[in-house]
Design a protein around this motif. Sequence first.
Motif, short mmCIF file in Angstrom:
data_model
loop_
_atom_site.label_atom_id
_atom_site.label_comp_id
_atom_site.label_asym_id
_atom_site.label_seq_id
_atom_site.Cartn_x
_atom_site.Cartn_y
_atom_site.Cartn_z
N ALA B 77 -101.27 12.56 85.24
CA ALA B 77 -101.70 13.41 86.36
C ALA B 77 -100.81 14.64 86.48
N THR B 78 -99.52 14.48 86.15
CA THR B 78 -98.61 15.64 86.28
C THR B 78 -98.98 16.74 85.29
N VAL B 79 -99.68 16.39 84.21
CA VAL B 79 -100.16 17.44 83.30
C VAL B 79 -101.68 17.63 83.49
N ARG B 80 -102.12 17.37 84.71
CA ARG B 80 -103.46 17.67 85.22
C ARG B 80 -104.61 17.02 84.47
N ARG B 81 -104.38 15.82 83.94
CA ARG B 81 -105.48 15.14 83.24
C ARG B 81 -106.71 14.98 84.13
N THR B 83 -107.76 16.62 86.64
CA THR B 83 -108.49 17.79 87.13
C THR B 83 -109.64 18.11 86.18
N PRO B 97 -100.47 17.75 89.99
CA PRO B 97 -100.08 18.35 88.70
C PRO B 97 -98.85 19.24 88.83
#
Lengths: 267, 267
Positions: B77-81, B83, B97
């Motif tokens: 999630a922190t690398v915006r998966r 989104t 993210p």
Amino acid sequence: MAARPHCCYNVRMTSQLDLENIRSALIRQEETIIFALVERAQFAVNTRIYTPGAMQIPGFHGAFVDYLLRGTEALHATVRRYTSPDENPFFDDLPAPLLPALSFHAPIAANTVNVNARIRRDYEACIVPAICAAGDDEQYGSSAVCDVACLQALSKRIHYGKFVAETKFRTARAEFTRFIKAGDRAALYAAITDAEVEARLLLRVERKAATYGQELNLAHAAPTYKIKPRLVAELYRDWIIPLTKDVEIEYLLIRLDAPEPEAPAAG
Amino acid sequence: MAARPHCCYNVRMTSQLDLENIRSALIRQEETIIFALVERAQFAVNTRIYTPGAMQIPGFHGAFVDYLLRGTEALHATVRRYTSPDENPFFDDLPAPLLPALSFHAPIAANTVNVNARIRRDYEACIVPAICAAGDDEQYGSSAVCDVACLQALSKRIHYGKFVAETKFRTARAEFTRFIKAGDRAALYAAITDAEVEARLLLRVERKAATYGQELNLAHAAPTYKIKPRLVAELYRDWIIPLTKDVEIEYLLIRLDAPEPEAPAAG
């Protein structure tokens, strides 16, 4: 009832130094490695994910792939993955396990041999460009997740050399001790090399790659492959096997200085 | 030069609603799913990893598998998966993210259809016991890491139903609108079902499972498999396809209430 400690990253310790068991584990890891490479080969090289700073992640200095690799290792460290003797992390600043420590039967001598820096470097420089289409398809997250799986599978396989080396050491203790005391790498290399086993391995790996990497969606006259099967055999011949032998030799060279591993339980 | 936002979890948006492209993506995902299941099938069922509290992790209430699944999702999630419109998380309390948000071209209507709770439940109850040996081999970490890969691959495939549904909707907008307004699930089911495509899929999946799950280490007269190929075809027939259709129908039923997705860029 007192809870029996359970192992999360376990290898079957009591049988771990049986050469047949080690070979079985290495043979099964061939599938894991081939699957991981085939998955990565879906995506382009995507140089950007290996370039420090190209994708700026607040609080992290390094490449995007290393952010995901470190994050994955940090998570797995909390469930004590790296307390298992067959697991070697790429990063050394990982959190402590949240689960209670296990008292592993230690089948190999305590040692610090870790060639992950070379694995990480060669993987990016040679393996990714060999299996992936050139260029950038913007599939950064998917590519990096595959990279983590590839790197972990390759690292586990290569560091299994420690188990191989320990087993060979025990079968010819006097001879190995002589070579180790003389620091004779060439003699150690010769002693750990089994050309016949390697030849069989290369044939088997090429056949596996041809089967598991086969394209089955298209009605081609000639079979097509997601990765050239020969390439996987060459990867083993030119990189995985030599690097495993380096691990074996480095392990042996410090073998006599390390505390003797525990004797396996009688059974 | 202003940095162009780059996508980490991207699907090729401009072509994403072309039914041929969707089918190609689904076909390629068959390999990912089969590889993941074959990897999981190395290990025993290991009920302990699915039992909340059986392995107590300080600060986490739930099963060991869910600890690793949630941790993996939190990292991704922190690398915006999540989104990306083709990714649906199992957990809803994930961190924001760290990478700047992307302005995705939204090819599907905003929607909240998420069947991951069913996927998670059925995976544990039916799929793991079908593909793994009964019992406990203490390979908890390895098993759970494989589970995360299986669950993510299955979730992605099943939620791709949203893209399938949107594409079908656009090709017969008046007809679908009538069924949706009438809340006529049976008519929607009939409209999204293509028996010929399904029959081809089942044959293809069984052939893939027979090839990719084939045991190549032993010189058996008859081929042996790591997972029965028929089992994988049945998994698709009885679970993946019906669940994908449920996603399609749920998506369609709220399709008219959601803001209209953006028109694809002319090009």
